[in-house]
Write an enzyme that holds these catalytic residues in place. Structure first.
Site, PDB file in Angstrom:
ATOM      1  N   GLU A 198     -10.886 -61.360  55.411  1.00  0.00           N
ATOM      2  CA  GLU A 198     -10.067 -62.100  54.468  1.00  0.00           C
ATOM      3  C   GLU A 198      -8.637 -61.544  54.443  1.00  0.00           C
ATOM      4  O   GLU A 198      -8.418 -60.360  54.681  1.00  0.00           O
ATOM      5  CB  GLU A 198     -10.677 -61.996  53.055  1.00  0.00           C
ATOM      6  N   ASN A 240     -16.224 -50.790  52.681  1.00  0.00           N
ATOM      7  CA  ASN A 240     -14.768 -50.635  52.719  1.00  0.00           C
ATOM      8  C   ASN A 240     -14.173 -51.323  51.498  1.00  0.00           C
ATOM      9  O   ASN A 240     -14.808 -52.186  50.884  1.00  0.00           O
ATOM     10  CB  ASN A 240     -14.185 -51.270  53.988  1.00  0.00           C
TER      11      ASN A 240
END
Length: 280
Positions: A198, A240
């Protein structure tokens, strides 16, 4: 003998439920297990749990089961495994997850959980590795999914079949998970189509809409599981911080490494949760 082209045409002509029934029959034949009680979809970092919950009865290459194929992504398994739990019940480990971004269609994405339902499962445990928009939830954090945002803008449900998703991620199963580890936070998972990560703007949009986690799986499977009558537990491993919430760039290898680093701990946790669910 039916060739692969003919098999593909037969699969395309069958309804999703008919294909799931054929797959469940093939699993029963190849594993020797008539009924599976639980379905486990193990994402990045979670696969070790399968070795901790019981005894392996059989392991079948996914491509030998109707509607399944070899995994397209490095780090993802390619087998369907039957595990016998200490209680005598059986878990079906779906190590051949199809992601929406593979371009095989939503039917293929939902086929695993539909097959599990046809095989007798009543509980589906969906796991994943994902990014986080919550600063406190860094790599290695485990989060229970309490709700989701489906930003693929599609659905695995076909036809005028209206399914209530109010409590899609089972409060009962989340309570059981909390009884194992009371410190587990709960969050909203956001599925993007992928396979690209994204953009920071997209992640900010998800965060504004209430998304705590971002990834490329789970929501379509969860919807299909609910349609099939399964009770759903969703668990995410943060691999992450999502784009814009961490310095540097996102890298698939780093995601895999984060999953591997957390694997022993989260596999033990999931095994304990499954044992407690099985005890209920």
């Amino acid at each position: 003998m039916v060739n692969s082209d003919s098999e593909s045409k037969l699969d395309a002509a069958a309804s999703p439920q008919d294909l799931a029934r054929r797959a469940a029959d093939a699993i029963a034949e190849k594993t020797g297990v008539e009924r599976h009680d639980y379905a486990l979809t193990l994402g990045s970092g979670w696969s070790g749990a399968a070795d901790l919950i019981g005894d392996k009865v059989a392991e079948v290459p996914a491509e030998e089961i109707p509607g399944f194929s070899k995994p397209a992504v490095a780090g993802h398994g390619g087998f369907i495994t039957s595990i016998k739990l200490p209680s005598g019940r059986h878990a079906l480990v779906l190590g051949a997850r199809t992601h929406y971004y593979e371009g095989k269609g939503v039917r293929a994405v939902a086929h695993g959980v539909r097959t599990a339902a046809a095989a007798g499962a009543r509980i589906s445990i969906l796991t994943n590795g994902c990014g986080s928009t919550v600063p406190e939830w860094g790599p290695g954090s485990v989060v229970l999914i309490k709700d989701h945002l489906n930003l693929t803008f599609t659905s695995p449900i076909e036809g005028a079949h209206f399914v209530d998703l109010t409590d899609l991620y089972s409060p009962r199963l989340r309570n059981i998970a909390h009884s194992v580890d009371a410190s587990l936070p709960e969050g909203v998972y956001t599925q993007f189509p992928g396979p690209h990560y994204e953009t920071p703007a997209e992640v900010r949009m998800a965060r504004t809409l209430g998304g705590d986690l971002v990834g490329m799986s789970t929501t379509l499977e969860a919807i299909a599981a609910r349609e099939a009558g399964l009770e759903v537990l969703g668990i995410s491993l943060v691999t992450n911080h999502a784009a814009g919430f961490s310095p540097g760039h996102l890298d698939h290898q780093e995601v895999l490494e984060a999953g591997q680093a957390a694997a022993p701990r989260i596999s033990q946790l999931l095994a304990r949760i499954i044992a407690e669910i099985d005890h209920q």
